[in-house]
Design a protein around this motif. Structure first.
Motif, mmCIF file in Angstrom:
data_model
loop_
_atom_site.group_PDB
_atom_site.id
_atom_site.type_symbol
_atom_site.label_atom_id
_atom_site.label_comp_id
_atom_site.label_asym_id
_atom_site.label_seq_id
_atom_site.Cartn_x
_atom_site.Cartn_y
_atom_site.Cartn_z
ATOM 1 N N TRP A 63 34.146 91.156 -31.911
ATOM 2 C CA TRP A 63 33.667 90.535 -30.679
ATOM 3 C C TRP A 63 34.607 89.422 -30.238
ATOM 4 C CZ3 TRP A 63 29.513 92.579 -28.171
ATOM 5 C CH2 TRP A 63 28.641 93.400 -28.910
ATOM 6 N N SER A 64 34.615 89.140 -28.926
ATOM 7 C CA SER A 64 35.347 88.014 -28.373
ATOM 8 C C SER A 64 34.389 87.124 -27.583
ATOM 9 C CB SER A 64 36.458 88.490 -27.424
ATOM 10 O OG SER A 64 37.474 89.152 -28.132
ATOM 11 N N VAL A 65 34.584 85.818 -27.677
ATOM 12 C CA VAL A 65 33.845 84.872 -26.851
ATOM 13 C C VAL A 65 34.788 84.479 -25.721
ATOM 14 C CG1 VAL A 65 32.612 82.674 -26.768
ATOM 15 C CG2 VAL A 65 32.543 84.067 -28.849
ATOM 16 N N VAL A 66 34.522 84.993 -24.524
ATOM 17 C CA VAL A 66 35.468 84.823 -23.426
ATOM 18 C C VAL A 66 35.136 83.626 -22.542
ATOM 19 C CG1 VAL A 66 36.112 87.249 -23.399
ATOM 20 C CG2 VAL A 66 34.215 86.490 -21.972
ATOM 21 N N LYS A 67 33.948 83.048 -22.747
ATOM 22 C CA LYS A 67 33.577 81.854 -21.989
ATOM 23 C C LYS A 67 32.493 81.100 -22.759
ATOM 24 C CE LYS A 67 31.128 82.164 -18.157
ATOM 25 N NZ LYS A 67 30.764 82.471 -16.751
ATOM 26 N N GLY A 68 32.536 79.780 -22.731
ATOM 27 C CA GLY A 68 31.503 78.975 -23.368
ATOM 28 C C GLY A 68 31.471 79.172 -24.868
ATOM 29 N N SER A 69 30.272 79.152 -25.439
ATOM 30 C CA SER A 69 30.107 79.350 -26.881
ATOM 31 C C SER A 69 28.808 80.076 -27.161
ATOM 32 C CB SER A 69 30.142 78.016 -27.633
ATOM 33 O OG SER A 69 29.091 77.169 -27.216
ATOM 34 N N ILE A 70 28.781 80.746 -28.308
ATOM 35 C CA ILE A 70 27.577 81.471 -28.755
ATOM 36 C C ILE A 70 27.318 81.079 -30.206
ATOM 37 C CG2 ILE A 70 28.001 83.373 -27.153
ATOM 38 C CD1 ILE A 70 28.407 84.145 -30.795
ATOM 39 N N ASP A 71 26.105 81.331 -30.684
ATOM 40 C CA ASP A 71 25.749 81.079 -32.078
ATOM 41 C C ASP A 71 25.304 82.373 -32.734
ATOM 42 O OD1 ASP A 71 26.196 78.345 -31.775
ATOM 43 O OD2 ASP A 71 24.105 77.900 -31.325
ATOM 44 N N GLY A 95 27.288 81.084 -22.993
ATOM 45 C CA GLY A 95 28.455 81.810 -23.461
ATOM 46 C C GLY A 95 28.535 83.222 -22.920
ATOM 47 N N THR A 96 29.705 83.823 -23.076
ATOM 48 C CA THR A 96 29.921 85.223 -22.711
ATOM 49 C C THR A 96 30.585 85.919 -23.891
ATOM 50 O OG1 THR A 96 30.183 84.682 -20.369
ATOM 51 C CG2 THR A 96 31.006 86.810 -21.093
ATOM 52 N N LEU A 97 29.937 86.988 -24.351
ATOM 53 C CA LEU A 97 30.359 87.730 -25.538
ATOM 54 C C LEU A 97 30.781 89.126 -25.101
ATOM 55 C CD1 LEU A 97 30.317 87.476 -28.709
ATOM 56 C CD2 LEU A 97 27.997 88.410 -28.609
ATOM 57 N N SER A 98 31.937 89.603 -25.596
ATOM 58 C CA SER A 98 32.400 90.915 -25.143
ATOM 59 C C SER A 98 33.031 91.712 -26.275
ATOM 60 C CB SER A 98 33.399 90.776 -23.992
ATOM 61 O OG SER A 98 34.624 90.249 -24.456
#
Length: 205
Positions: A63-71, A95-98
């Motif tokens: 996965w890639s985090v392309v914006k912001g952050s995720i947990d 966040g945005t996860l892709s």
């Protein structure tokens, strides 16, 4: 912000993003890797999670985090019926996860996943927790997990592959600054659709 303020020491931030492995098409085969985020090492305990952004998402396989952050929440905090880990689409900010995958152009596919409202204490006060799911440049829809924390339900999005490499993207629509509460997702799959009757309805809300 909920996790930043209460458990800052639990957030782990290192490194630099380096790219995303791509799955290849095979009828019935899941084209998404690390579907339940279990390949990410997360601290144990009632509030175990690990934060990712563009600086350290190379530690989040596939996965890639392309914006912001995720947990990434551990099994105990995520409260998933199948004891999987889960991604919270809002970390310190939305966040945005892709993930990239390789379908067969012209074939019909369905993305399926499970979602639930944030299980972090206090997040039950923030209703909605909207997010958008898209096959970039193809189909998209907005979703809102219903119920309370730990109420996991299945949903999906159907699409026809328009390119031999497509990007699956989950984008938090939580309001920046309002809270760090966001929808949880897990068990993400992309499979070729052999029978129209098996396709879930696309929910736009």
């Amino acid at each position: 912000m909920k996790r930043t303020a209460l458990f800052l020491a639990a957030a782990v931030l290192t490194g630099l993003a380096a790219g995303v492995p791509q799955a290849t098409a095979d009828s019935g085969h899941n084209l998404v890797s690390n579907s339940a985020f279990g390949e990410s090492a997360v601290p144990p305990g009632s509030y175990g999670y690990k934060r990712y952004d563009a600086s350290n998402d190379h530690q989040l396989p596939s996965w890639s985090v392309v914006k912001g952050s995720i947990d990434i929440y551990n099994r105990q905090l995520a409260k998933t019926p199948g004891r999987q880990q889960a991604a919270n689409l809002t970390g310190a900010e939305p966040g945005t996860l892709s993930q990239a995958f390789q379908p067969v152009v012209g074939k019909e596919y369905v993305v399926r996943w499970k979602h639930a409202p944030d299980t972090w204490p206090g997040c039950e006060e923030f209703a909605g927790q909207p997010y958008e799911v898209s096959i970039v440049g193809n189909e998209s829809a907005e979703y809102h997990p219903e119920g309370g924390p730990g109420d996991w339900t299945s949903t999906g999005l159907r699409f026809t592959a328009s390119e031999d490499t497509q990007i699956l993207q989950f984008e938090s629509k939580s309001r920046p600054g309002e809270s760090a509460c966001g929808a949880l997702i897990t068990d993400v799959t992309v499979r070729e659709l052999p029978d129209e009757d098996e396709a879930p309805e696309t929910r736009k809300s």
